[in-house]
Write an enzyme that holds these catalytic residues in place. Structure first.
Site, PDB file in Angstrom:
ATOM      1  N   LYS A   1      32.895 -21.117 -18.039  1.00  0.00           N
ATOM      2  CA  LYS A   1      32.545 -19.712 -18.314  1.00  0.00           C
ATOM      3  C   LYS A   1      31.666 -19.101 -17.222  1.00  0.00           C
ATOM      4  O   LYS A   1      31.743 -17.906 -16.953  1.00  0.00           O
ATOM      5  CB  LYS A   1      31.871 -19.595 -19.684  1.00  0.00           C
ATOM      6  CG  LYS A   1      32.848 -19.870 -20.834  1.00  0.00           C
ATOM      7  CD  LYS A   1      32.209 -19.652 -22.182  1.00  0.00           C
ATOM      8  CE  LYS A   1      33.161 -20.065 -23.287  1.00  0.00           C
ATOM      9  NZ  LYS A   1      32.621 -19.789 -24.623  1.00  0.00           N
TER      10      LYS A   1
ATOM     11  N   ASP B   1      32.415 -13.597 -27.080  1.00  0.00           N
ATOM     12  CA  ASP B   1      31.814 -14.573 -28.000  1.00  0.00           C
ATOM     13  C   ASP B   1      30.807 -13.915 -28.952  1.00  0.00           C
ATOM     14  O   ASP B   1      30.803 -14.172 -30.157  1.00  0.00           O
ATOM     15  CB  ASP B   1      31.100 -15.685 -27.220  1.00  0.00           C
ATOM     16  CG  ASP B   1      32.085 -16.645 -26.558  1.00  0.00           C
ATOM     17  OD1 ASP B   1      33.206 -16.800 -27.078  1.00  0.00           O
ATOM     18  OD2 ASP B   1      31.731 -17.225 -25.514  1.00  0.00           O
TER      19      ASP B   1
END
Ligand code: ATR
Length: 270
Positions: free
Chosen positions: A70, A106
């Site tokens: 990420k 997220d």
């Protein structure tokens, strides 16, 4: 074989075989009658960028990014959204005009799951955030946008907690503490540490939990985590990260396709 006639999407990670994302996106595509293909792509640990660039050459339109890439995804992007910038990490990429653009869904996944699926409105609520690593940072801004009364961050190393406070203090009331010094009850306790992976219980005082407290583990597994089992024993409500996973996938799908998929059936399917 890749069918180049349909729009190509993928999730890129290492390991990746366990990923539920291809299943989730296949359900969303079927349900919304979007003609697309979504596959799991294993990138070598030192080959994230090469994998993304090859995927683009193969006709890729967008990708999800999972562990451990990420941060690499964030660094690879030509442009990132303010949400990704606050998170310092990217889990959703799309490719337009020869540019790689990144967002992070997220945190939105977490707050959507809490508000819409667990029916907990976070406005004026007390939140205890356990952990101050990448997972915690990724959800800070969306949590603060819900206007809680305060967020108290508890982390083993106070240095990381202070970093988060300094980054986000202009968005709401934030403070930090050691686990053993946590005071009072909370409406929401979020486990954003990786302690569940090592099956370790955090030294949080039992007094943080009331019967109305939601104890939320951002991890998900087939069985309730140790954190959830402990909170259940103390009479709290519990939830794992399955809903967050489904909702972050739905948000990525929306960013790519402009269609918001229905998540209720998937949430109930386990
Ligand atoms: P992630 O991206 O999953 O957040 P990370 O950035 O390495 O991974 O952060 C892991 C978090 O879990 C950190 O907050 C870490 O605490 P430290 O900053 O003190 O290392 C926390 N953590 C991991 N194992 C833990 C344990 N056994 N007890 C308490 N905290 C733990």
């Amino acid at each position: 074989m890749v069918n180049r006639k349909v729009d190509q999407y993928a999730v890129i990670g290492n390991p990746i075989a366990h990923s539920k994302s291809p299943y989730l996106h296949a359900v969303f595509a079927r349900q919304s009658q979007q003609n697309l293909s979504y596959r799991a792509l294993l990138a070598p640990l030192n080959g994230f960028e090469a994998t993304v660039r090859q995927f683009i050459r193969d006709g890729g339109r967008g990708a999800n990014v999972t562990l451990p890439f990420k941060l690499d995804a964030f660094n690879l992007c030509d442009e990132v959204t303010p949400g990704a910038s606050a998170a310092g990490a990217v889990n959703t990429l799309w490719f337009k005009n020869k540019k790689i653009v990144g967002d992070n869904t997220d945190g939105i996944g977490l707050v959507t799951d809490i508000a819409r699926n667990a029916y907990l409105c976070l406005q004026n609520k007390r939140i205890l955030l356990l952990g101050a690593g990448g997972a915690a940072r990724g959800v800070m801004l969306p949590l603060l946008e819900c206007q809680p009364a305060e967020i108290i961050i508890a982390n083993r190393s106070s240095e990381k907690a202070w970093k988060l406070i300094n980054q986000f203090k202009q968005f709401g009331k934030l403070s930090c503490t050691e686990f053993k010094d946590i005071q009072g009850q909370f409406d929401l306790v979020i486990n954003a540490t990786s302690a569940s992976i090592a099956a370790q219980l955090l030294p949080v005082p039992d007094s943080v939990y009331a019967p109305t407290t939601l104890a939320y583990d951002m991890m998900y597994a087939d069985q309730p985590t140790l954190f959830m089992k402990h909170a259940t024993k103390l009479g709290a409500q519990t939830r794992d990260g399955w809903g967050m996973l489904v909702e972050q996938a739905a948000e990525s799908f929306y960013l790519w396709r402009g269609v918001r998929p229905e998540t209720a059936k998937l949430l109930a399917s386990r």
